[in-house]
Scaffold this motif. Sequence first.
Motif, PDB file in Angstrom:
ATOM      1  N   ASN A   1       2.001   5.004  -3.143  1.00 22.65           N
ATOM      2  CA  ASN A   1       2.074   6.457  -3.002  1.00 22.65           C
ATOM      3  C   ASN A   1       3.513   6.969  -2.993  1.00 22.65           C
ATOM      4  O   ASN A   1       3.746   8.157  -2.803  1.00 22.65           O
TER       5      ASN A   1
ATOM      6  N   ASP B   1      -6.884   5.587  -7.381  1.00 19.85           N
ATOM      7  CA  ASP B   1      -8.042   6.423  -7.041  1.00 19.85           C
ATOM      8  C   ASP B   1      -9.328   5.827  -7.593  1.00 19.85           C
ATOM      9  O   ASP B   1     -10.371   5.813  -6.925  1.00 19.85           O
TER      10      ASP B   1
ATOM     11  N   ALA C   1       2.644   2.513  -8.584  1.00 21.78           N
ATOM     12  CA  ALA C   1       1.327   3.011  -8.995  1.00 21.78           C
ATOM     13  C   ALA C   1       1.115   2.829 -10.495  1.00 21.78           C
ATOM     14  O   ALA C   1      -0.008   2.579 -10.945  1.00 21.78           O
TER      15      ALA C   1
ATOM     16  N   LYS D   1       0.820  -1.206   0.000  1.00 22.70           N
ATOM     17  CA  LYS D   1       0.000   0.000   0.000  1.00 22.70           C
ATOM     18  C   LYS D   1       0.857   1.259   0.000  1.00 22.70           C
ATOM     19  O   LYS D   1       0.587   2.228  -0.714  1.00 22.70           O
TER      20      LYS D   1
END
Length: 522
Positions: free
Chosen positions: A272, A381, A370, A268
């Motif tokens: 980012n 998103d 990502a 996770k």
Amino acid sequence: MGRNLCWLILGSLFSSSVLADMQLNLTKGVTEVSRDVYDLHMLVMYICTVIGIFVFGAMFWSMVFHRKSKGAKAASFHESTKVEILWTAIPIVILIAMAIPATKTLIEMENNDDSDVTIQVTASQWKWHYKYFDQNIEFYSVLATPRDQYENQSGTSAAKGEHYLLEVDKHLVIPANKKVRFLITSDDVIHAWWVPAFAVKQDANPGFINEAWTNVDKPGIYRGQCAELCGKDHGFMPIVVEVKSEEDYAKWLDEQHELLAQAAEAEKASLNASIPMEELMTLGETTYVAYCAACHQVGGTGLPPAFPALKDSPVATGDIATHISTVFNGKAGTGMQGYGKQLSLKQIAAVVTYERNAWGNNTGDAVQAADVQAAVGGSVDNVKDMAKEAAAVVEDKVADIAALVEEAVPAEDLSKEYSKDELMKMGQEVYTASCAACHQPTGSGIPPAFPALKGSAIALGDVAVHIDMVVNGSKKNPAMAAFGSQLTKTQIAAVVTYERNAWGNDTGDLVQPAAVDAASAK
């Protein structure tokens, strides 16, 4: 003097210490079955040795004492009934003496009942994938010997380690004094899972499941290899099994669950993060050498046509999304397997970055985790938004769905008694939909993982045991799932009736819903 020297040399050659160093004999294992195999081997060897001494002794004795130079004359006789009976009966007795312990050992080797731990072993070129049933633990085990120890392309090689070509990055860990069952299969070609110390050697065939088991007395590390010629890197597919005490094994399970949780958090976080090019290239090179260089070579030159070059290739210098998808999902019809389940998103991002900038490709692309997520499953998103929308829809519709289900599916009448024709018709439909994929439409099964129902002890034996097997599944065989939450009691009654009367079983038993309800309540 010469005679004494001869005896001294022979004595030294056949001394126990020299024979032990030569390792000419089969080694003893660390399990009861492996010791039985060793004893069987020694028994047969002793029998063969006695036969050899007798036959060659008689032959040489005849050559020496009945030679022509001594005036011996050959006897002329044939069709001796006594001799015919003798040389027929003696081999039969010898074969029976060997067959009885051999049969006992083979039956024990195939007995997978009452296992404490079940592990699925899946082979692929050229690594092993281990999955622990009921533990949510699975991982790949890959050769850990550095390539510079076994590649001598430049004329030199590094010093070889103690366990050269027999070391892996992750050990298969099992508990001591517990029966561990292995379900062995393959993703691609035929392999063989072989650990000599366990006396276990079982083929891994694509599309099939073979079984094996072991029960190791003492903790330790035991090594093996793939024992089937499975391609160019067949010699680089070792097996390392680490046997721990029950307490240490329980701790190891806890550690693995903690590591999985940490890996999920790290995954996770990587979504980012923006990792610098230098770090991506370092991690990418390490990952490439461990997982990709065997086929595409360290220099990216590949082994065409099976394994194309990555240097100056359209994949490594073309569309990034296509490159990522190829690494993540593989490419059907080729030797390119998917690494989505083997590597983290960060590792895939790093290896794609490395392939796009090594060997003179120099695209300048720095791929992030990502980007991998976006290429293979949509942006982060979008995924979050879709999850929120789905949750909201589910929450709004739960009551409506429950009402519709209650209206569409009336309450089951457990007191109703069905005729044989009704039960058999319904049972065949349920069996075809829920059971035939494993046990086959004809009830012949796919042994050993999915046993036959035709003429089986379950389908012909105690009705209550049969019902319990369908309702609760099997503790001995994890492949037999529990259907108590998937089928109604009426459907279970019908399918049990069908299995007990189809394919010539003809027990005449009619199982009603009330019987299933009573068995489920126990």
